[in-house]
Enzyme design. Structure first.
Site, PDB file in Angstrom:
ATOM      1  CE  LYS A 144       6.563 -23.468  14.303  1.00  0.00           C
ATOM      2  NZ  LYS A 144       7.004 -23.001  12.970  1.00  0.00           N
ATOM      3  CB  SER A 148       7.738 -26.508  11.150  1.00  0.00           C
ATOM      4  OG  SER A 148       7.766 -25.105  11.346  1.00  0.00           O
ATOM      5  CB  SER A 155       6.748 -23.068   9.119  1.00  0.00           C
ATOM      6  OG  SER A 155       7.604 -24.110   8.786  1.00  0.00           O
TER       7      SER A 155
HETATM    8  N1  GLN Z   1       8.928 -26.904   5.270  1.00  0.00           N
HETATM    9  C1  GLN Z   1      10.067 -26.032   5.198  1.00  0.00           C
HETATM   10  C2  GLN Z   1      11.261 -26.709   5.790  1.00  0.00           C
HETATM   11  O1  GLN Z   1      11.176 -27.836   6.073  1.00  0.00           O
HETATM   12  C3  GLN Z   1       9.767 -24.736   5.883  1.00  0.00           C
HETATM   13  C4  GLN Z   1       9.955 -24.786   7.337  1.00  0.00           C
HETATM   14  C5  GLN Z   1       9.698 -23.470   8.018  1.00  0.00           C
HETATM   15  O2  GLN Z   1       9.180 -22.523   7.420  1.00  0.00           O
HETATM   16  N2  GLN Z   1      10.128 -23.385   9.243  1.00  0.00           N
HETATM   17  O3  GLN Z   1      12.297 -26.128   5.965  1.00  0.00           O
END
Ligand code: GLN
Length: 503
Positions: free
Chosen positions: A79, A154, A178
């Site tokens: 990532k 994400s 994410s």
């Molecule tokens: N979808 C969540 C957010 O927008 C989690 C993001 C993540 O785990 N980095 O913050």
């Protein structure tokens, strides 16, 4: 098997170990796969131009009789939130376009030392803010199950790469879901370890009290194998635990043999609101629980009354920490700079941040700065921290009664690209079952539980364990996976209508 991309990491590793397959062959097969499908999927922001050289080096060392790690020679997608010396690291943001790090993230360094072959950097929502990858400054990733749908976020790039057989393994990061929510919508496995179990050094920080790095894969064993490589104490990360961890691969293998289900107490949360859950998601969840019950697990209702306030608390704590973490992108030390002729340093900083950050990032910086400002701090940030403590206590009380808690990994299957982009609240609510896990610092794993009847798209079940009980999740996850795969007559992804066919 002719197509090396179809093997799990464990299968590929054993063929590499016997010499039946070389790492160069395995790496080339994955690079070819990327060349063939990534134009449609867009899982990668950058593909390594020297992966084959790294693979050749591993093959040479193996031929010379060097004892290599279990995953030596296996390709790995990374990532883009994790910094790397040999490939740009942008965290999905324009502000870091082309940024080359002077050091590797600890997890990347450990993966390299174990002989894994970095294939490239995967797409993500900008600075890991989002649930769909639509907030990437470099365009969205598409779900290999249906290219018109989101791959989650994400870390949608990592999950899509693994689901599309572009990589057998990937690294992700999980601040509120994410790793797990992308796994849920792509039919893959994603694990968020206990807070502090895996080093955050070199993971571009979103919210430091919530961030954890973890594996993404097609099987529970593969995640366990990668976790064994990346986990453990790191003096470069002040929040890194000093625990000695058991082998997660051993735990997963025990689970796959059926150990651990008899008498296992699985908690389901009474207060988890049924509304908001897609019918097929709830049905898949209940069917998975029934399978576990038939094998001797006991399903126990537990109360976690503050679980449902997780999203609200998270959207104060996360923006507060993010606004502080992102202050370092000041046009001086990293990445892009917008020149303002005759302007002051502040003018340059403002112009750079205005041009370099996307809307979601700006929204959260404004929210976080406001929540932390004098006069509001106690009302917002302080209250959210109290809710966080109450959620932790809910988990403590529940774990006094059960071994693991199970929830659907997310309320819906993959939604359509564009569907929620203009409705941040709906996007945020997709993490209703994953966020409390980060707030409590406990580990959570998402494994495929089946397909939703109404749309034929993958659904995941999440298991949550007490802090430091990551091995329990691999054991239970592998046991559940074995039952489920058996009930389907083979892995979901092997039968998926990927990319409009089975290609
Ligand atoms: N979808 C969540 C957010 O927008 C989690 C993001 C993540 O785990 N980095 O913050």
């Amino acid at each position: 098997m002719s197509d090396l991309t179809r093997l799990t990491a464990a299968e590929l590793a054993s063929r590499l170990a016997t010499g039946e397959v070389s790492s160069v062959e395995a790496t080339r097969a994955h690079l070819d796969r990327i060349a063939a499908v990534d134009g449609d999927v867009h899982a990668f922001l950058h593909v390594s131009d020297h992966a084959l050289d790294v693979a050749a080096d591993i093959d040479r060392r193996r031929a010379e009789g060097e004892v290599l790690g279990d995953l030596a020679g296996v390709p790995l997608a990374i990532k883009d939130v994790l910094v790397t010396t040999d490939m740009p690291s942008t965290s999905g943001s324009k502000i870091l376009e082309g940024f080359l790090s002077p050091y590797d993230a600890t997890v990347v360094a450990r993966a390299r030392a174990a002989g894994l072959i970095p294939l490239g950097k995967t797409n993500m929502d900008e600075f890991a803010m989002g649930s769909s990858t639509e907030h990437s400054a470099y365009g969205p990733t598409h779900n290999p199950w249906d290219l018109t749908r989101i791959p989650g976020g994400s870390g949608g790039g990592s999950a899509a790469a693994v689901a599309a057989f572009e990589a057998p393994l990937a690294l992700g990061s999980d601040t509120g879901g994410s790793i797990r929510q992308p796994a849920h919508v792509t039919g893959t496995v994603g694990m968020k370890p206990t807070y502090g179990a895996v080093s955050r050094f070199g993971a571009i920080a979103l919210a430091s009290s919530l961030d954890q790095v973890g594996p993404v894969s097609r099987t529970v064993l593969d995640s366990a194998l990668l976790h064994d490589v990346i986990g453990g104490h790191d003096p470069h990360d002040a929040t890194s635990l000093t625990d000695t961890w058991p082998s997660f691969a051993v735990a997963a293998r025990e689970g796959a043999r059926g150990a651990g289900l008899k008498g296992l107490k699985v908690g389901v949360i009474r207060e988890l609101p049924d509304s908001g859950f897609q019918a097929g998601v709830s049905a898949s969840f209940r069917a998975a629980l029934a399978l576990l019950e038939a094998q001797g697990a006991e399903i126990v209702e537990v109360s976690a009354p503050h679980f449902e306030y997780g999203v609200a608390a998270y959207y104060l704590i996360l923006p507060a920490e993010a606004s502080s973490n992102l202050a370092k992108f000041d046009s001086v030390r990293f990445g892009m700079r917008v020149d303002v002729p005759g302007g002051t340093v502040e003018d340059v900083m403002a112009a750079t941040r205005d041009a370099g950050f996307g809307d979601e990032v700006k929204r959260r910086i404004i929210l976080g700065t406001y929540a932390l400002s004098a006069g509001y701090y106690d009302a917002y940030y302080g209250s959210a921290q109290k809710v966080r403590t109450l959620i932790q206590r809910d988990f403590d009380a529940a774990f006094a009664q059960v071994d693991v808690i199970a929830t659907p990994s997310a309320p819906t299957t993959a939604f359509t690209l564009g569907e929620k982009i203009d409705d941040p609240l709906q996007m945020y609510l997709n993490d209703v079952t994953t966020i409390p896990v980060n707030l409590a610092g406990v580990p959570g794993i998402s494994i495929p539980s089946g397909l939703a009847e109404e749309d034929g798209l993958p659904v995941g079940i999440q298991f949550i364990a007490p802090a430091r009980e990551d091995a329990r999740l691999y054991r239970v996850g592998a046991a559940a996976e074995a039952l489920l795969v058996d009930s389907w007559g083979g892995p979901l992804l092997d039968r998926a209508p990927l990319l409009g066919g089975n290609r």
